[in-house]
Write a protein that holds these residues in place. Structure first.
Motif, PDB file in Angstrom:
ATOM      1  N   GLN A   5       0.844  -1.190   0.000  1.00  0.00           N
ATOM      2  CA  GLN A   5       0.000   0.000   0.000  1.00  0.00           C
ATOM      3  C   GLN A   5       0.880   1.241   0.000  1.00  0.00           C
ATOM      4  OE1 GLN A   5      -3.635   0.600   0.240  1.00  0.00           O
ATOM      5  NE2 GLN A   5      -3.446  -1.379  -0.804  1.00  0.00           N
ATOM      6  N   ALA A  31       2.100  -2.491  14.978  1.00  0.00           N
ATOM      7  CA  ALA A  31       0.972  -3.377  14.664  1.00  0.00           C
ATOM      8  C   ALA A  31       1.391  -4.563  13.801  1.00  0.00           C
ATOM      9  CB  ALA A  31      -0.133  -2.587  13.967  1.00  0.00           C
ATOM     10  N   HIS A  33       3.179  -4.415  10.762  1.00  0.00           N
ATOM     11  CA  HIS A  33       3.326  -4.170   9.327  1.00  0.00           C
ATOM     12  C   HIS A  33       4.787  -3.880   8.972  1.00  0.00           C
ATOM     13  CE1 HIS A  33      -1.004  -4.024   8.507  1.00  0.00           C
ATOM     14  NE2 HIS A  33      -1.130  -3.319   9.614  1.00  0.00           N
ATOM     15  N   GLU A 199      -4.279   7.795  12.249  1.00  0.00           N
ATOM     16  CA  GLU A 199      -4.218   6.348  12.458  1.00  0.00           C
ATOM     17  C   GLU A 199      -5.568   5.688  12.202  1.00  0.00           C
ATOM     18  OE1 GLU A 199      -2.841   3.147  15.912  1.00  0.00           O
ATOM     19  OE2 GLU A 199      -2.328   5.282  16.107  1.00  0.00           O
ATOM     20  N   LYS A 200      -6.658   6.322  12.647  1.00  0.00           N
ATOM     21  CA  LYS A 200      -7.992   5.754  12.423  1.00  0.00           C
ATOM     22  C   LYS A 200      -8.303   5.657  10.926  1.00  0.00           C
ATOM     23  CE  LYS A 200     -12.868   6.164  13.646  1.00  0.00           C
ATOM     24  NZ  LYS A 200     -13.308   5.782  12.287  1.00  0.00           N
ATOM     25  N   LEU A 203      -6.063   2.817   9.370  1.00  0.00           N
ATOM     26  CA  LEU A 203      -6.475   1.471   9.760  1.00  0.00           C
ATOM     27  C   LEU A 203      -7.783   1.092   9.087  1.00  0.00           C
ATOM     28  CD1 LEU A 203      -5.536   1.407  13.551  1.00  0.00           C
ATOM     29  CD2 LEU A 203      -4.327   0.341  11.634  1.00  0.00           C
ATOM     30  N   ASP A 204      -8.706   2.044   8.971  1.00  0.00           N
ATOM     31  CA  ASP A 204      -9.955   1.764   8.239  1.00  0.00           C
ATOM     32  C   ASP A 204      -9.665   1.463   6.770  1.00  0.00           C
ATOM     33  OD1 ASP A 204     -11.434   2.164  10.525  1.00  0.00           O
ATOM     34  OD2 ASP A 204     -12.085   4.196   9.993  1.00  0.00           O
ATOM     35  N   HIS A 205      -8.726   2.196   6.188  1.00  0.00           N
ATOM     36  CA  HIS A 205      -8.345   1.975   4.797  1.00  0.00           C
ATOM     37  C   HIS A 205      -7.725   0.581   4.609  1.00  0.00           C
ATOM     38  CE1 HIS A 205      -6.536   2.643   0.841  1.00  0.00           C
ATOM     39  NE2 HIS A 205      -5.390   2.215   1.345  1.00  0.00           N
ATOM     40  N   LEU A 206      -6.830   0.223   5.498  1.00  0.00           N
ATOM     41  CA  LEU A 206      -6.150  -1.085   5.372  1.00  0.00           C
ATOM     42  C   LEU A 206      -7.099  -2.240   5.599  1.00  0.00           C
ATOM     43  CD1 LEU A 206      -2.782  -0.316   7.223  1.00  0.00           C
ATOM     44  CD2 LEU A 206      -3.187  -0.442   4.751  1.00  0.00           C
ATOM     45  N   ALA A 207      -8.135  -1.989   6.406  1.00  0.00           N
ATOM     46  CA  ALA A 207      -9.108  -3.048   6.679  1.00  0.00           C
ATOM     47  C   ALA A 207     -10.016  -3.305   5.483  1.00  0.00           C
ATOM     48  CB  ALA A 207      -9.935  -2.691   7.902  1.00  0.00           C
TER      49      ALA A 207
END
Length: 207
Positions: A5, A31, A33, A199-200, A203-207
């Motif tokens: 990414q 985390a 990565h 960060e939020k 993390l939402d994007h990666l999920a």
């Protein structure tokens, strides 16, 4: 292997994006990565050499057209030697600036060159980030912060406050041009609050 990414930070000089890029890299590494933190202009040996030509010296050192060519030369080397290999290895690449800075700095505020910027990008670079985080900061505060660093890389800050206001408007317009990947974050709060918002989103994007 899964493709990585590509996440970029954008904003005016002194907006705090470099700090946020470092904070995000640390959070993602904790985390689990595999992260590559890089920057523009620079990010590879050749591009770092070109960086010195761009960010040091008199504001009038280069015309907007010459700046555009230098940025693209640095970006191509950065792409070939750092970004593409890391993405191919499945890593997350976090870059402090990428092509959007050229769209705003040279394309919108240093001359009416946006058409040329986009043509050269398509021919030479041909890649967009997966996610772009624009740190939106008050230009007056950001300029004071940028000049206070005393880094010696103040060429763009030396264009003055009117230039910084034009840059902010340029980045706000950019977010509307690319709504599918751009997220605007209020950079006028503390670094930790900005970092939590960043960060939020990531993390939402990666999920």
């Amino acid at each position: 292997m899964q493709q990585g990414q590509f996440i970029t930070f954008e904003g005016i000089d002194g907006s705090g994006k470099s700090t946020q890029a470092r904070l995000l890299a640390g959070a993602l590494e904790r985390a689990g990565h595999d992260v590559v933190l890089t920057r523009e202009p620079g990010g590879s040996v050749g591009a770092e050499d070109i960086r010195k030509l761009l960010v040091e010296g008199d504001p009038g050192r280069w015309s907007p057209e010459t700046e555009l060519l230098l940025f693209n030369a640095a970006r191509r080397d950065h792409l070939e030697r750092t970004i593409e290999p890391a993405l191919s290895a499945g890593k997350i690449v976090i870059s402090d600036r990428f092509a959007d800075s050229t769209r705003v700095y040279q394309g919108a505020t240093r001359g009416d060159l946006r058409g040329l910027v986009d043509k050269l990008h398509a021919l030479i670079i041909g890649r967009e980030p997966d996610l772009t985080l624009i740190i939106d900061t008050d230009p007056d505060m950001a300029l004071q912060r940028g000049l206070a660093r005393g880094s010696g890389e103040d060429r763009f800050e030396d264009f003055g406050i009117d230039f910084q206001h034009k840059l902010r408007a340029g980045f706000q317009a950019l977010a509307k041009d690319f709504p599918q990947r751009c997220r605007v974050i209020d950079g006028n709060t503390g670094a930790q609050d900005v970092g939590a918002a960043v960060e939020k989103i990531v993390l939402d994007h990666l999920a």
